[in-house]
Write an enzyme that holds these catalytic residues in place. Structure first.
Site, PDB file in Angstrom:
ATOM      1  N   TYR A  69      95.534   9.470  44.302  1.00 20.69           N
ATOM      2  CA  TYR A  69      96.066   8.444  45.201  1.00 20.69           C
ATOM      3  C   TYR A  69      97.292   9.028  45.888  1.00 20.69           C
ATOM      4  O   TYR A  69      98.409   8.971  45.382  1.00 20.69           O
ATOM      5  CB  TYR A  69      96.470   7.186  44.430  1.00 20.69           C
ATOM      6  N   GLY A 217      86.955  -7.174  48.399  1.00 20.41           N
ATOM      7  CA  GLY A 217      85.575  -7.645  48.518  1.00 20.41           C
ATOM      8  C   GLY A 217      84.733  -6.711  49.363  1.00 20.41           C
ATOM      9  O   GLY A 217      84.787  -5.485  49.199  1.00 20.41           O
TER      10      GLY A 217
HETATM   11  N1  LIG Z   1      87.682   3.125  39.972  1.00 18.65           N
HETATM   12  C1  LIG Z   1      87.546   3.207  41.260  1.00 18.65           C
HETATM   13  O1  LIG Z   1      86.640   3.851  41.794  1.00 18.65           O
HETATM   14  C2  LIG Z   1      88.530   2.468  42.145  1.00 18.65           C
HETATM   15  C3  LIG Z   1      88.282   2.336  43.508  1.00 18.65           C
HETATM   16  C4  LIG Z   1      89.203   1.639  44.269  1.00 18.65           C
HETATM   17  C5  LIG Z   1      90.341   1.105  43.693  1.00 18.65           C
HETATM   18  N2  LIG Z   1      90.571   1.267  42.364  1.00 18.65           N
HETATM   19  C6  LIG Z   1      91.758   0.670  41.701  1.00 18.65           C
HETATM   20  O2  LIG Z   1      91.661  -0.739  41.822  1.00 18.65           O
HETATM   21  C7  LIG Z   1      92.851  -1.268  42.427  1.00 18.65           C
HETATM   22  C8  LIG Z   1      92.473  -2.478  43.255  1.00 18.65           C
HETATM   23  O3  LIG Z   1      91.709  -2.062  44.356  1.00 18.65           O
HETATM   24  P1  LIG Z   1      92.304  -2.064  45.840  1.00 18.65           P
HETATM   25  O4  LIG Z   1      93.773  -1.945  45.789  1.00 18.65           O
HETATM   26  O5  LIG Z   1      91.584  -1.063  46.615  1.00 18.65           O
HETATM   27  O6  LIG Z   1      91.758  -3.414  46.405  1.00 18.65           O
HETATM   28  P2  LIG Z   1      92.117  -4.949  46.173  1.00 18.65           P
HETATM   29  O7  LIG Z   1      93.143  -5.149  45.161  1.00 18.65           O
HETATM   30  O8  LIG Z   1      90.840  -5.639  46.053  1.00 18.65           O
HETATM   31  O9  LIG Z   1      92.709  -5.284  47.611  1.00 18.65           O
HETATM   32  C9  LIG Z   1      93.801  -4.594  48.121  1.00 18.65           C
HETATM   33  C10 LIG Z   1      93.919  -4.898  49.599  1.00 18.65           C
HETATM   34  O10 LIG Z   1      94.168  -6.286  49.765  1.00 18.65           O
HETATM   35  C11 LIG Z   1      95.468  -6.486  50.297  1.00 18.65           C
HETATM   36  N3  LIG Z   1      96.093  -7.529  49.493  1.00 18.65           N
HETATM   37  C12 LIG Z   1      96.462  -7.462  48.195  1.00 18.65           C
HETATM   38  N4  LIG Z   1      96.986  -8.621  47.782  1.00 18.65           N
HETATM   39  C13 LIG Z   1      96.926  -9.465  48.849  1.00 18.65           C
HETATM   40  C14 LIG Z   1      97.324 -10.800  49.061  1.00 18.65           C
HETATM   41  N5  LIG Z   1      97.881 -11.546  48.092  1.00 18.65           N
HETATM   42  N6  LIG Z   1      97.128 -11.347  50.299  1.00 18.65           N
HETATM   43  C15 LIG Z   1      96.552 -10.630  51.282  1.00 18.65           C
HETATM   44  N7  LIG Z   1      96.177  -9.344  51.153  1.00 18.65           N
HETATM   45  C16 LIG Z   1      96.354  -8.762  49.940  1.00 18.65           C
HETATM   46  C17 LIG Z   1      96.187  -5.180  50.205  1.00 18.65           C
HETATM   47  O11 LIG Z   1      97.038  -4.986  51.313  1.00 18.65           O
HETATM   48  P3  LIG Z   1      98.652  -5.035  51.125  1.00 18.65           P
HETATM   49  O12 LIG Z   1      99.050  -3.714  50.578  1.00 18.65           O
HETATM   50  O13 LIG Z   1      99.114  -5.270  52.521  1.00 18.65           O
HETATM   51  O14 LIG Z   1      98.943  -6.172  50.208  1.00 18.65           O
HETATM   52  C18 LIG Z   1      95.053  -4.171  50.251  1.00 18.65           C
HETATM   53  O15 LIG Z   1      94.687  -3.874  51.582  1.00 18.65           O
HETATM   54  C19 LIG Z   1      93.382  -0.085  43.229  1.00 18.65           C
HETATM   55  O16 LIG Z   1      94.741  -0.255  43.590  1.00 18.65           O
HETATM   56  C20 LIG Z   1      93.099   1.057  42.306  1.00 18.65           C
HETATM   57  O17 LIG Z   1      94.097   1.145  41.301  1.00 18.65           O
HETATM   58  C21 LIG Z   1      89.656   1.917  41.580  1.00 18.65           C
END
Ligand SMILES: NC(=O)c1ccc[n+]([C@@H]2O[C@H](COP(=O)([O-])OP(=O)(O)OC[C@H]3O[C@@H](n4cnc5c(N)ncnc54)[C@H](OP(=O)(O)O)[C@@H]3O)[C@@H](O)[C@H]2O)c1
Length: 297
Positions: A69, A217
Site C-alpha cells: 500500500y 461495494g
Molecule cells: N485483501 C485484499 O485483497 C484487499 C483488497 C482491498 C482492500 N483491502 C483492505 O480492506 C480495507 C477496506 O477496503 P477499501 O479501503 O478499499 O474500501 P472500503 O472501506 O470499502 O471503502 C473505502 C472507500 O470509501 C470511502 N469511504 C470510507 N468511509 C466513508 C464514509 N463514511 N463516507 C463516504 N465515503 C467513505 C473512502 O474514501 P475516503 O478516503 O475519502 O473516506 C474510500 O474511497 C482496505 O483499506 C485494505 O486494508 C484488502
C-alpha cells in the site's frame, strides 16, 4: 450520543487467536492517496497521520495494512509507524503478503513461497516491529495455497508472526490451509452487493471474517459506491446515518465474527465509520436490506 463520542467497542469485540480486538477497525489502503491503487495524487501526510491517531483515540485497535500500500510519496506502513510508534498496548496490526509492487509501483508477479520471508521482513522494517500480530497470505490466483501458506507457517514457528490468515480465497483454500496451521481470520471481498459463502463457513468454525470493499461495494478500488438501492438510503435516513454507515452496520450484523475494516483517509469519515458500529438495525431493516441482494442477483 454524538458520532464524536462513539468508540470502536460499540459493536463489541472478537478474539483473533489470543488477541482481543474491537470489531470496528481501520483499513490502511486509503491513507496513501487517491486514484486506482494509488498511482495518483499522494495524500496529505499530516492528514493521514491525524486519521491514524484519531482512530486510536476512538478505540480502534485493529489496523489492516500491507507493504504494497504505497503511492509515489506515501507508504501506509511508514505512516502507521510515524503516527503510532511506540505502539499502544493491544493494537493489532495485520499485514498481507503475496502480491508485490516494484519501486515504481508496478505490480510484480506473485511472490514465490521462498520470497515470503522477505515480504514479512519488509513489513517488520517499515512498521518498526519485531513480529507481526497477524499475517494474511493474499492469494494471487494460484490454485493451491499449500506451499505459500506452509512458508508462512514456518515463519510463525520462527516467531516472526503470531497468527495466520488467508485472503481472497475459496472454501477449499481454507481447508487446505487448516491442514497446515491454524487460521484465525479470512479476509475476502464482501458487501451488501457482493456475497461470499466463506462468511457463513467462518462463522460456523469460529474464525474471524474480515470483509474488504464493504463501503466501496461494486466500485471496488475506485472508492465508495454511489449506486445505493432505495432500501439503503431509506434505512440511512431512518437512523440519521449515511449509506456508507449503513453498509458497515449491515456487515457487522452478519455475525459476531465479522470485523469491519473500512478504509479512509478522511478524518470525518473515520468518525462516521466508527459510529456505524453503534447502529442497531431492526429485523425489518435487515430484511429490507437483504432483499436488495436478491435484486442484485
Ligand atoms: N485483501 C485484499 O485483497 C484487499 C483488497 C482491498 C482492500 N483491502 C483492505 O480492506 C480495507 C477496506 O477496503 P477499501 O479501503 O478499499 O474500501 P472500503 O472501506 O470499502 O471503502 C473505502 C472507500 O470509501 C470511502 N469511504 C470510507 N468511509 C466513508 C464514509 N463514511 N463516507 C463516504 N465515503 C467513505 C473512502 O474514501 P475516503 O478516503 O475519502 O473516506 C474510500 O474511497 C482496505 O483499506 C485494505 O486494508 C484488502
Amino acid at each position: 450520543m454524538t458520532s464524536e463520542t462513539i468508540t470502536a467497542d460499540a459493536a463489541g469485540t472478537w478474539k483473533l487467536g489470543d488477541l482481543t480486538v474491537n470489531r470496528l477497525g481501520l483499513g490502511a489502503m486509503r491513507l496513501t492517496g487517491s486514484a486506482a491503487f494509488h498511482h495518483g495524487t499522494p495524500s496529505d501526510r499530516q492528514r493521514s497521520i491525524a486519521v491514524l491517531r484519531r482512530a486510536i483515540e476512538l478505540g480502534v485497535d485493529h489496523i489492516d495494512t500491507a507493504a504494497f500500500y504505497f503511492s509515489s510519496l506515501r507508504s501506509a506502513n511508514e505512516l502507521i509507524n510515524t503516527a503510532l510508534a511506540p505502539y499502544p498496548d493491544g493494537l493489532v496490526v495485520a499485514a498481507k503478503v503475496g502480491p508485490f509492487r516494484d519501486c515504481t509501483g508496478e505490480w510484480g508477479t506473485s511472490a514465490r513461497p521462498e520470497d515470503l520471508r522477505g515480504h514479512v521482513e519488509e513489513n517488520l522494517r517499515q512498521l518498526g516491529r519485531d513480529h507481526l500480530d497477524l499475517v494474511y497470505l493474499r492469494r494471487m490466483r494460484q490454485d493451491s495455497i499449500a506451499e505459500h501458506f506452509g512458508a508462512l507457517a514456518e515463519l510463525r514457528e520462527a516467531g516472526l508472526i503470531r497468527h495466520l490468515g488467508i485472503s481472497s480465497v475459496e472454501p477449499r483454500h481454507l481447508a487446505e490451509a487448516q491442514a497446515i496451521a491454524p487460521v484465525v481470520s479470512v479476509q475476502n471481498r464482501y458487501a451488501l452487493d457482493h456475497p461470499d459463502e466463506l462468511l457463513r463457513i467462518c462463522g460456523e468454525q469460529g474464525i474471524a471474517y474480515v470483509p474488504f470493499y464493504a463501503v466501496a461495494g461494486v466500485a471496488g478500488e475506485r472508492g465508495a459506491t454511489t449506486d445505493h438501492d432505495e432500501a439503503v438510503t431509506a434505512v440511512a435516513r431512518a437512523h440519521g446515518a449515511s449509506p456508507a454507515q449503513v453498509r458497515i452496520a449491515w456487515t457487522l450484523h452478519q455475525g459476531p465474527h465479522v470485523l469491519a475494516i473500512p478504509g479512509t483517509g478522511n478524518p470525518d469519515h473515520l468518525v462516521d465509520n466508527v459510529a456505524a458500529g453503534a447502529i442497531r438495525l431492526t429485523d425489518d431493516e435487515l430484511t429490507r436490506l437483504d432483499s436488495t441482494r436478491t435484486k442484485a442477483g
